[in-house]
Design a protein around this motif. Structure first.
Motif, PDB file in Angstrom:
ATOM      1  N   TYR A  33      45.434  40.360  53.672  1.00 44.91           N
ATOM      2  CA  TYR A  33      45.745  40.132  52.261  1.00 44.91           C
ATOM      3  C   TYR A  33      45.350  41.358  51.447  1.00 44.91           C
ATOM      4  N   TYR A  35      44.531  42.168  47.392  1.00 44.47           N
ATOM      5  CA  TYR A  35      44.267  41.630  46.071  1.00 44.47           C
ATOM      6  C   TYR A  35      43.911  42.778  45.139  1.00 44.47           C
ATOM      7  N   GLN A  37      41.606  43.427  41.506  1.00 48.19           N
ATOM      8  CA  GLN A  37      40.649  42.803  40.597  1.00 48.19           C
ATOM      9  C   GLN A  37      40.364  43.715  39.431  1.00 48.19           C
ATOM     10  N   GLY A  40      36.084  41.501  34.853  1.00 49.85           N
ATOM     11  CA  GLY A  40      35.980  40.186  34.242  1.00 49.85           C
ATOM     12  C   GLY A  40      36.989  39.174  34.745  1.00 49.85           C
ATOM     13  N   GLN A  41      37.769  39.569  35.743  1.00 50.80           N
ATOM     14  CA  GLN A  41      38.783  38.662  36.292  1.00 50.80           C
ATOM     15  C   GLN A  41      38.498  38.369  37.758  1.00 50.80           C
ATOM     16  N   GLY A  42      39.129  37.317  38.253  1.00 50.49           N
ATOM     17  CA  GLY A  42      39.053  37.051  39.674  1.00 50.49           C
ATOM     18  C   GLY A  42      40.070  37.885  40.418  1.00 50.49           C
ATOM     19  N   PRO A  43      39.965  37.965  41.734  1.00 48.28           N
ATOM     20  CA  PRO A  43      40.963  38.699  42.522  1.00 48.28           C
ATOM     21  C   PRO A  43      42.355  38.108  42.302  1.00 48.28           C
ATOM     22  N   PHE A  45      46.230  37.999  43.608  1.00 48.03           N
ATOM     23  CA  PHE A  45      46.990  38.183  44.837  1.00 48.03           C
ATOM     24  C   PHE A  45      48.112  39.193  44.672  1.00 48.03           C
ATOM     25  N   LEU A  91      41.350  45.148  46.635  1.00 48.53           N
ATOM     26  CA  LEU A  91      40.601  44.503  47.707  1.00 48.53           C
ATOM     27  C   LEU A  91      41.530  44.122  48.849  1.00 48.53           C
ATOM     28  N   ALA A 102      38.694  34.124  54.603  1.00 50.29           N
ATOM     29  CA  ALA A 102      39.097  35.524  54.607  1.00 50.29           C
ATOM     30  C   ALA A 102      37.869  36.384  54.342  1.00 50.29           C
ATOM     31  N   PHE A 104      36.441  40.013  53.154  1.00 56.03           N
ATOM     32  CA  PHE A 104      36.873  41.099  52.286  1.00 56.03           C
ATOM     33  C   PHE A 104      36.206  42.417  52.644  1.00 56.03           C
ATOM     34  N   GLY A 105      36.925  43.504  52.384  1.00 59.23           N
ATOM     35  CA  GLY A 105      36.337  44.825  52.394  1.00 59.23           C
ATOM     36  C   GLY A 105      35.617  45.077  51.083  1.00 59.23           C
ATOM     37  N   GLN A 106      35.057  46.286  50.969  1.00 58.94           N
ATOM     38  CA  GLN A 106      34.279  46.612  49.771  1.00 58.94           C
ATOM     39  C   GLN A 106      35.165  47.023  48.614  1.00 58.94           C
TER      40      GLN A 106
ATOM     41  N   TYR B  36      33.071  32.114  47.181  1.00 59.88           N
ATOM     42  CA  TYR B  36      32.668  33.467  47.509  1.00 59.88           C
ATOM     43  C   TYR B  36      31.596  33.906  46.527  1.00 59.88           C
ATOM     44  N   PHE B  89      32.875  33.045  42.925  1.00 57.58           N
ATOM     45  CA  PHE B  89      34.292  32.738  42.748  1.00 57.58           C
ATOM     46  C   PHE B  89      34.667  31.550  43.617  1.00 57.58           C
ATOM     47  N   GLY B 102      39.520  31.758  41.047  1.00 54.31           N
ATOM     48  CA  GLY B 102      39.115  31.568  39.662  1.00 54.31           C
ATOM     49  C   GLY B 102      38.590  32.874  39.087  1.00 54.31           C
TER      50      GLY B 102
END
Lengths: 113, 111
Positions: A33, A35, A37, A40-43, A45, A91, A102, A104-106, B36, B89, B102
């Motif tokens: 995947y 993403y 970001q 102040g927001q979520g990831p 897609f 991401l 899932a 995630f990488g850094q 997460y 999250f 979220g």
């Protein structure tokens, strides 16, 4: 490697330039995947691969964004004619199948100046 | 349209007490939910998940509760520790497809 690896960790580019962001998923993970970001927001897609094919690319914001995963492992996210609004942390994540978490990488922090 | 919502941007809790983080979703097709944890300059780290066939999943100090009729899930951390301070999250997916996230809740655990 043990985890998802993304390179570079930081990228500063000029408006209008082309950039490539790389993701090395966890070995054996079939799902990958991308993403994005913003602060102040979520990831958010972008695109999802199952093996070599893009199973869902509905999150790509426009045709300047493209991603490939030619051998079902490493993936590259490509952004053409970058704009300042593309600045964000990109991401990558991989998972071993359905109904599994899932990892995630850094992330790659992209700054378009 | 935000399919997964975290309405509390921040939460402060005393060390040793319970932290409760909430998440609401709108898509009734979601069948897998995750939490997460994210530290600054790092990618999100998987914490705990729950399938829609369950209403509770526990892992050590972390418990996730799912209320399908209310389309609500929560994460309980007991007891809270200063190292739990991070942004949390929640995420959801339907039939193994993409995860919807979220906007996050920033938890501060006060020593």
């Amino acid at each position: 490697g043990a985890g998802v690896s993304q390179t570079p960790s930081n990228k500063v580019t000029e408006k209008g330039k082309y950039v490539e962001l790389r993701c090395d998923p966890i070995s054996g993970h079939t799902a990958l995947y991308w993403y994005r970001q913003s602060l102040g927001q979520g990831p958010e897609f972008l695109i999802y691969f199952q093996g070599t094919g893009a199973a869902d690319d509905s999150g790509l914001p426009n045709d300047r964004f493209f991603a490939v995963r030619p051998e079902g492992s490493v993936s590259t996210l490509k952004i053409q004619r970058t704009e300042r609004g593309d600045s964000a942390v990109y991401l990558c994540a991989s998972s071993s199948g359905e109904h599994t978490e899932a990892f995630f990488g850094q992330g790659t922090r992209l700054t378009v100046v | 349209d935000q399919q997964v919502k975290q309405n509390s941007p921040s939460l402060s809790v005393q060390e040793g007490r319970i932290s409760i983080l909430n998440c609401d979703y709108t898509n009734s097709m979601f069948d897998y939910f995750l939490w997460y944890k994210k530290y600054p300059a790092e990618g999100p780290t998987f914490l705990i998940s729950i399938s829609s066939i369950k209403d509770k999943n526990e892992d050590g100090r972390f418990t996730v509760f799912l209320n399908k009729s209310a389309k609500h899930l929560s994460l309980h951390i007991v007891p809270s520790q200063p190292g739990d301070s991070a942004v949390y999250f929640c995420a959801a997916s339907a039939y193994g497809n993409q995860f919807y996230f979220g906007t996050g809740t920033s938890l501060t655990v006060i020593p």
